[in-house]
Design a protein around this motif. Structure first.
Motif, PDB file in Angstrom:
ATOM      1  N   LEU A  45      -5.867 -38.215 -37.226  1.00 42.05           N
ATOM      2  CA  LEU A  45      -4.815 -39.042 -37.820  1.00 42.05           C
ATOM      3  C   LEU A  45      -5.206 -39.452 -39.240  1.00 42.05           C
ATOM      4  O   LEU A  45      -4.371 -39.482 -40.155  1.00 42.05           O
ATOM      5  CB  LEU A  45      -4.555 -40.293 -36.967  1.00 42.05           C
ATOM      6  N   ARG A  71      -4.674 -36.643 -41.681  1.00 42.30           N
ATOM      7  CA  ARG A  71      -3.241 -36.486 -41.996  1.00 42.30           C
ATOM      8  C   ARG A  71      -2.787 -37.586 -42.962  1.00 42.30           C
ATOM      9  O   ARG A  71      -1.984 -37.350 -43.864  1.00 42.30           O
ATOM     10  CB  ARG A  71      -2.436 -36.538 -40.693  1.00 42.30           C
ATOM     11  N   MET A 109      -1.387 -35.645 -29.308  1.00 38.93           N
ATOM     12  CA  MET A 109      -1.200 -35.193 -30.688  1.00 38.93           C
ATOM     13  C   MET A 109       0.217 -34.670 -30.955  1.00 38.93           C
ATOM     14  O   MET A 109       0.430 -33.935 -31.919  1.00 38.93           O
ATOM     15  CB  MET A 109      -2.216 -34.101 -31.063  1.00 38.93           C
ATOM     16  N   GLY A 110       1.174 -35.097 -30.140  1.00 42.33           N
ATOM     17  CA  GLY A 110       2.547 -34.627 -30.336  1.00 42.33           C
ATOM     18  C   GLY A 110       3.476 -35.674 -30.929  1.00 42.33           C
ATOM     19  O   GLY A 110       4.693 -35.482 -30.945  1.00 42.33           O
ATOM     20  N   MET A 111       2.921 -36.755 -31.443  1.00 40.68           N
ATOM     21  CA  MET A 111       3.756 -37.825 -31.971  1.00 40.68           C
ATOM     22  C   MET A 111       4.630 -37.313 -33.116  1.00 40.68           C
ATOM     23  O   MET A 111       4.201 -36.465 -33.902  1.00 40.68           O
ATOM     24  CB  MET A 111       2.893 -38.985 -32.505  1.00 40.68           C
ATOM     25  N   PRO A 112       5.856 -37.822 -33.228  1.00 44.89           N
ATOM     26  CA  PRO A 112       6.736 -37.378 -34.316  1.00 44.89           C
ATOM     27  C   PRO A 112       6.089 -37.552 -35.684  1.00 44.89           C
ATOM     28  O   PRO A 112       5.328 -38.502 -35.918  1.00 44.89           O
ATOM     29  CB  PRO A 112       7.955 -38.290 -34.170  1.00 44.89           C
ATOM     30  N   ASP A 113       6.397 -36.634 -36.577  1.00 46.17           N
ATOM     31  CA  ASP A 113       5.825 -36.646 -37.920  1.00 46.17           C
ATOM     32  C   ASP A 113       6.025 -37.988 -38.621  1.00 46.17           C
ATOM     33  O   ASP A 113       5.149 -38.458 -39.346  1.00 46.17           O
ATOM     34  CB  ASP A 113       6.472 -35.525 -38.742  1.00 46.17           C
ATOM     35  N   PHE A 159       3.170 -40.076 -37.048  1.00 46.84           N
ATOM     36  CA  PHE A 159       1.909 -39.484 -36.574  1.00 46.84           C
ATOM     37  C   PHE A 159       0.720 -40.213 -37.211  1.00 46.84           C
ATOM     38  O   PHE A 159      -0.183 -40.675 -36.511  1.00 46.84           O
ATOM     39  CB  PHE A 159       1.867 -37.991 -36.919  1.00 46.84           C
ATOM     40  N   TYR A 186      -1.421 -28.653 -39.167  1.00 51.32           N
ATOM     41  CA  TYR A 186      -0.831 -29.992 -39.331  1.00 51.32           C
ATOM     42  C   TYR A 186      -1.903 -31.031 -39.640  1.00 51.32           C
ATOM     43  O   TYR A 186      -1.716 -31.917 -40.472  1.00 51.32           O
ATOM     44  CB  TYR A 186      -0.077 -30.377 -38.063  1.00 51.32           C
ATOM     45  N   SER A 187      -3.032 -30.937 -38.953  1.00 45.34           N
ATOM     46  CA  SER A 187      -4.195 -31.771 -39.270  1.00 45.34           C
ATOM     47  C   SER A 187      -5.408 -31.173 -38.555  1.00 45.34           C
ATOM     48  O   SER A 187      -5.272 -30.210 -37.791  1.00 45.34           O
ATOM     49  CB  SER A 187      -3.988 -33.228 -38.871  1.00 45.34           C
ATOM     50  N   ARG A 198       3.284 -28.712 -31.072  1.00 42.42           N
ATOM     51  CA  ARG A 198       1.946 -28.511 -31.638  1.00 42.42           C
ATOM     52  C   ARG A 198       0.993 -27.961 -30.577  1.00 42.42           C
ATOM     53  O   ARG A 198       1.108 -28.303 -29.407  1.00 42.42           O
ATOM     54  CB  ARG A 198       1.393 -29.825 -32.192  1.00 42.42           C
ATOM     55  N   ILE A 209      -5.029 -28.906 -44.673  1.00 38.96           N
ATOM     56  CA  ILE A 209      -3.731 -29.132 -44.046  1.00 38.96           C
ATOM     57  C   ILE A 209      -2.671 -28.349 -44.821  1.00 38.96           C
ATOM     58  O   ILE A 209      -2.711 -28.292 -46.054  1.00 38.96           O
ATOM     59  CB  ILE A 209      -3.395 -30.639 -44.031  1.00 38.96           C
TER      60      ILE A 209
END
Lengths: 405, 140
Positions: free
Chosen positions: A168, A171, A272-276, A279, B69-70, B102, B117
């Motif tokens: 996280l 990101r 790890m599938g939380m909405p963008d 996230f 994505y990360s 994902r 990323i």
């Protein structure tokens, strides 16, 4: 408009207060032995009773969170005359601050009158850093058995919360330009608060050079981005607002507490599938809004924030989710000195937090919030009237607590 | 392949919802469940569509091309079993045209410094043991 207007009688705002807090000493991992975890819990509750001017005979409820508390043994040992309410928030450390909200709910609904929230922890063999490693492997004492959902994560090598929150953090850096220097500022400012307190396990200042020289654990997180591994217990006693006025300490009123989260925050780091959209967040946006509405305040009214700090980037994300700065600005916000005590716009973790005082799964944050509102904190925020404490980032539920004088 | 999580810590335990994914994986095919009612993809496979709460799925083949994505580079072993395998790169890969599905797995045969990323990746397969294969990723 305050929520007491919009929801009529159906609010617990200001109807309860924290009357007592207590703790054991805090220990490095394993050093509390041969005391037992429930023995530590009992010592913390006895200390909280003493602080409040109450006795065990007054306790009639337990409002808990996370695993490991043996209610029946505890009640039997201490001869609690009658328990009328025993409940556990679902989930793990995310329930820390919310356990006091659960206590308040029990009191407002008339089920109990004097409710203790307690966390006890002994990380001798059970190290949380391997929480998601395969159970039974050397080093994986405290861990989950393989699950159909876990099969989609664990083969990647992600086995501990720090590795997962690092994803996280990475990101957040990508989306918003957050830097390691920003994580460092959380670690360094928290350490500066800790070294002024004799309860703290970390007693030396932390420098930026030391931070950057520390070994990497899981990029972008280094050793000092991780909280401590500790033993100890903290207890908090909640009573009705009316009763609190007759007790030993100045009442610390429960203005609001919320627990939960958006459904698709869900298992968070273990899916790890939380909405963008959220996230790279703390998962606290919904509970933050609910607590502010219940208390009838905004972030601008909060004088001191005790933010659950298992990993430094998650403090930055909570600062955003609680509205102390815009989403994505948390890194620059801390770099500008905003979370420093005493000079910052919102002093954070004045007690030294999980990072540098002790990690008792967030209950030290509640204790510090109480001491700030009483005006007795070691690192007192001058004139503090409103304190925020949080539990988690974690899987649902995450939680919070707003206290005021 | 370099950069694989040791087989000793991988233990697949499929249920009725995830078994088709792992069966296809054993054949080195990527399949993603798609709701037969509203068409929404979901990963991992779960009993309910998160959008319409319908249960039935069809299994759609995917070419395994995605976007990173990360990620994190694991440098410290939290259990001794992984010590000799470090560093491990754990990647979160988003699959296009799947409403944000994902996959999570090792990024293999790659220097940690090269990972960013947003890079494109392809899916490859790590045969852990007979009948157990997990997805891994390569920078495209």
């Amino acid at each position: 408009m305050s929520p007491s207007n919009s929801t009529g009688e159906l609010t617990m705002k200001d109807k309860t207060a924290i009357a007592g807090v207590g703790s054991t000493p805090y220990y490095k991992r394993g050093e509390s032995m041969p005391q037992m975890p429930m023995e530590l819990a009992a010592k913390a509750l006895l200390a909280a009773c003493d602080d409040a001017g109450l006795t065990i005979d007054d306790i009639d409820g337990l409002a808990l969170y996370s695993m490991g508390f043996d209610t029946s043994l505890f009640a039997q040992w201490l001869n609690i005359p009658e328990l009328r309410f025993t409940a556990l928030l679902s989930g793990g450390g995310g329930g820390a601050a919310g356990s006091v909200g659960l206590a308040a709910a029990a009191i407002v609904s008339g089920q109990a009158t004097c409710v203790a929230s307690i966390m006890t922890l002994q990380q001798a063999a059970s190290r949380f850093g391997a929480s998601f490693a395969p159970r039974g492997k050397p080093g994986a004492v405290y861990s989950a058995p393989p699950s159909p959902e876990g099969n989609f994560i664990q083969p990647s090598g992600l086995m501990g919360p720090g590795q997962m929150f690092a994803v996280l953090a990475q990101r957040h850096m990508y989306q918003y330009g957050t830097q390691r220097e920003h994580f460092a500022e959380v670690a360094i400012s928290t350490r500066a608060n800790a070294i002024r307190r004799n309860t703290s396990l970390m007693k030396e200042p932390l420098t930026l050079d030391q931070y950057f020289d520390a070994r990497m654990i899981s990029e972008p997180l280094c050793l000092f981005d991780f909280c401590l591994e500790c033993d100890g217990a903290v207890a908090v006693i909640t009573v009705s607002a009316a009763r609190a006025k007759d007790l030993k300490q100045k009442p610390v009123y429960v203005a609001a507490s919320a627990n939960g989260g958006a459904g698709r925050w869900g298992q968070a780091i273990t899916w790890m599938g939380m909405p963008d959209e959220y996230f790279a967040s703390s998962g606290h946006r919904t509970v933050a809004q609910r607590a502010y509405e219940m208390a009838g305040i905004t972030a601008a009214d909060v004088d001191v924030a005790l933010l659950y700090d298992h990993f430094t980037p998650m403090v930055i994300m909570q600062l955003e989710d609680y509205g102390f700065c815009p989403i994505g600005e948390g890194g620059r916000f801390v770099a500008d000195g905003n979370i420093r005590w005493p000079s910052g716009s919102i002093p954070v973790n004045t007690h030294g937090g999980n990072l540098s005082e002790a990690y008792i799964i967030g209950m030290t944050h509640v204790k510090e919030a109480v001491e700030q509102i009483r005006g007795t904190a070691v690192n007192q925020v001058e004139g503090a009237e409103v304190a925020l404490a949080t539990g988690g980032p974690a899987s649902i539920p995450v939680s919070n607590l707003i206290l005021h004088s | 392949m370099k950069g694989l999580t040791p087989e000793s810590v991988i233990n697949l335990t499929p249920n009725v919802w995830t078994e088709p994914f792992w069966a296809a994986a054993a054949e080195h095919r990527l399949v993603v469940p798609r709701c037969t009612s509203c068409g929404t993809h979901r990963m991992p496979p779960t009993p309910f569509c998160w959008r319409c709460r319908h249960q039935d799925v069809e299994w759609e083949e995917h070419d395994g091309r995605g976007t990173l994505y990360s990620f994190t580079v694991v440098r410290h072993a939290v259990i001794p079993d992984v010590r000799d395998a470090l560093p491990l790169i754990a990647g979160i890969v988003e699959l296009p045209n799947t409403e944000g599905c994902r996959l999570v797995g090792n990024i293999v045969d790659c220097e940690p410094e090269a990972v960013r990323i947003g890079l494109g990746v392809t899916t490859d397969w790590y045969d852990v043991r007979e009948g157990e294969t997990v997805p891994v990723f390569r920078l495209a």
